[in-house]
Scaffold this motif. Structure first.
Motif, PDB file in Angstrom:
ATOM      1  N   THR A 293       0.842  -1.178   0.000  1.00 23.22           N
ATOM      2  CA  THR A 293       0.000   0.000   0.000  1.00 23.22           C
ATOM      3  C   THR A 293       0.883   1.235   0.000  1.00 23.22           C
ATOM      4  O   THR A 293       2.067   1.150   0.321  1.00 23.22           O
ATOM      5  CB  THR A 293      -0.921   0.004   1.239  1.00 23.22           C
ATOM      6  OG1 THR A 293      -1.771   1.139   1.186  1.00 23.22           O
ATOM      7  CG2 THR A 293      -0.127   0.031   2.533  1.00 23.22           C
ATOM      8  N   GLU A 294       0.330   2.363  -0.369  1.00 21.13           N
ATOM      9  CA  GLU A 294       1.084   3.611  -0.230  1.00 21.13           C
ATOM     10  C   GLU A 294       1.364   3.861   1.235  1.00 21.13           C
ATOM     11  O   GLU A 294       0.556   3.505   2.107  1.00 21.13           O
ATOM     12  CB  GLU A 294       0.282   4.785  -0.801  1.00 21.13           C
ATOM     13  CG  GLU A 294       0.282   4.842  -2.290  1.00 21.13           C
ATOM     14  CD  GLU A 294      -0.266   6.154  -2.828  1.00 21.13           C
ATOM     15  OE1 GLU A 294      -0.631   7.059  -2.031  1.00 21.13           O
ATOM     16  OE2 GLU A 294      -0.329   6.283  -4.059  1.00 21.13           O
ATOM     17  N   LEU A 295       2.502   4.495   1.495  1.00 21.60           N
ATOM     18  CA  LEU A 295       2.882   4.831   2.866  1.00 21.60           C
ATOM     19  C   LEU A 295       3.031   6.339   2.967  1.00 21.60           C
ATOM     20  O   LEU A 295       3.605   6.972   2.078  1.00 21.60           O
ATOM     21  CB  LEU A 295       4.199   4.146   3.236  1.00 21.60           C
ATOM     22  CG  LEU A 295       4.255   2.634   3.045  1.00 21.60           C
ATOM     23  CD1 LEU A 295       5.631   2.096   3.406  1.00 21.60           C
ATOM     24  CD2 LEU A 295       3.184   1.941   3.862  1.00 21.60           C
ATOM     25  N   HIS A 296       2.516   6.911   4.050  1.00 23.80           N
ATOM     26  CA  HIS A 296       2.557   8.362   4.256  1.00 23.80           C
ATOM     27  C   HIS A 296       3.108   8.662   5.639  1.00 23.80           C
ATOM     28  O   HIS A 296       2.745   8.013   6.621  1.00 23.80           O
ATOM     29  CB  HIS A 296       1.143   8.956   4.152  1.00 23.80           C
ATOM     30  CG  HIS A 296       0.488   8.700   2.837  1.00 23.80           C
ATOM     31  ND1 HIS A 296       0.531   9.601   1.808  1.00 23.80           N
ATOM     32  CD2 HIS A 296      -0.207   7.631   2.368  1.00 23.80           C
ATOM     33  CE1 HIS A 296      -0.118   9.108   0.764  1.00 23.80           C
ATOM     34  NE2 HIS A 296      -0.573   7.913   1.084  1.00 23.80           N
ATOM     35  N   GLY A 297       3.990   9.643   5.718  1.00 17.19           N
ATOM     36  CA  GLY A 297       4.520  10.085   7.004  1.00 17.19           C
ATOM     37  C   GLY A 297       5.836  10.812   6.834  1.00 17.19           C
ATOM     38  O   GLY A 297       6.496  10.708   5.794  1.00 17.19           O
ATOM     39  N   PHE A 298       6.208  11.570   7.850  1.00 19.04           N
ATOM     40  CA  PHE A 298       7.484  12.296   7.868  1.00 19.04           C
ATOM     41  C   PHE A 298       7.642  13.202   6.648  1.00 19.04           C
ATOM     42  O   PHE A 298       8.739  13.417   6.152  1.00 19.04           O
ATOM     43  CB  PHE A 298       8.677  11.329   7.944  1.00 19.04           C
ATOM     44  CG  PHE A 298       8.618  10.343   9.068  1.00 19.04           C
ATOM     45  CD1 PHE A 298       8.521  10.768  10.389  1.00 19.04           C
ATOM     46  CD2 PHE A 298       8.656   8.982   8.813  1.00 19.04           C
ATOM     47  CE1 PHE A 298       8.482   9.851  11.429  1.00 19.04           C
ATOM     48  CE2 PHE A 298       8.616   8.063   9.841  1.00 19.04           C
ATOM     49  CZ  PHE A 298       8.527   8.497  11.158  1.00 19.04           C
ATOM     50  N   GLY A 299       6.513  13.718   6.109  1.00 13.14           N
ATOM     51  CA  GLY A 299       6.575  14.602   4.951  1.00 13.14           C
ATOM     52  C   GLY A 299       6.789  13.885   3.629  1.00 13.14           C
ATOM     53  O   GLY A 299       7.068  14.520   2.617  1.00 13.14           O
TER      54      GLY A 299
END
Length: 196
Positions: free
Chosen positions: A13-19
């Motif tokens: 899956t796409e991963l989001h975090g830390f900008g």
């Protein structure tokens, strides 16, 4: 007994975090991929880049890595800036052995993305996904001993230093030559590092 693709598939899956936004590589990413894998600094430390890629080779690389994802052996991510969508580099879990709970992590950045903590943040996002979604127990990070930048990434991401693998990594463009390799590892039971 061989596993089917459905049995091998990762919960990718796409991963989001830390900008950052980590997503699958696409055909329109080929110019950035070419720039990254053909960059002299990337080539200096990557044992897998024996020849400069052209556009056809880059498209084949995207397709081959997608096939390895389908087989559950590789989780390749295109690292992008969450706000702008700019491609910054690559991070992946490789040598994934889910029954054993093991994998390795690898990465490279485009020259303009270096020196901003990008690879540290990308590695941390990818590693957390490996522990939390894949249920891995151990993730290794290996780098050629002279590659001090990767040693700093390992330290910042909480990978404990475990020793030297002698003559482990083939030196690109130097057939028959091998780099000694620092081996670092993290366990799912290790505390997560504080990543800004």
């Amino acid at each position: 007994m061989t596993r089917t693709v459905a049995e091998s598939a990762l919960p990718y899956t796409e991963l989001h975090g830390f900008g950052l936004r980590l997503r699958a590589w696409r055909e329109d990413d080929v110019p950035a991929l070419l720039k990254g894998v053909n960059d002299p600094e990337t080539r200096r430390w990557s044992p897998l880049r024996s020849a400069l890629l052209d556009e056809a080779g880059a498209r084949a690389l995207v397709a081959r890595r997608a096939g390895l994802l389908d087989e559950g052996l590789l989780a390749p991510y295109c690292v992008t800036d969450a706000a702008t969508g700019e491609v910054l580099g690559s991070v992946e879990l490789h040598r994934i052995e889910r029954p054993m709970g093991h994998a390795g992590v690898g990465y490279w950045l485009l020259p303009e993305a270096r020196g901003r903590g990008t690879v540290t943040r990308a590695v941390e996002l990818c590693v957390r996904w490996g522990f939390e979604r894949l249920g891995l127990h151990r993730i290794d990070l290996g780098h050629a001993v002279p590659n001090r930048a990767s040693c700093r990434v390992a330290d910042r991401c909480g990978f404990g230093y475990e020793g030297v693998l002698r003559g482990f990594l083939p030196a690109p463009d130097e057939p028959g030559t091998y780099h000694d390799t620092h081996l670092h590892a993290r366990l799912a039971t290790d505390p997560y590092p504080d990543i800004a």
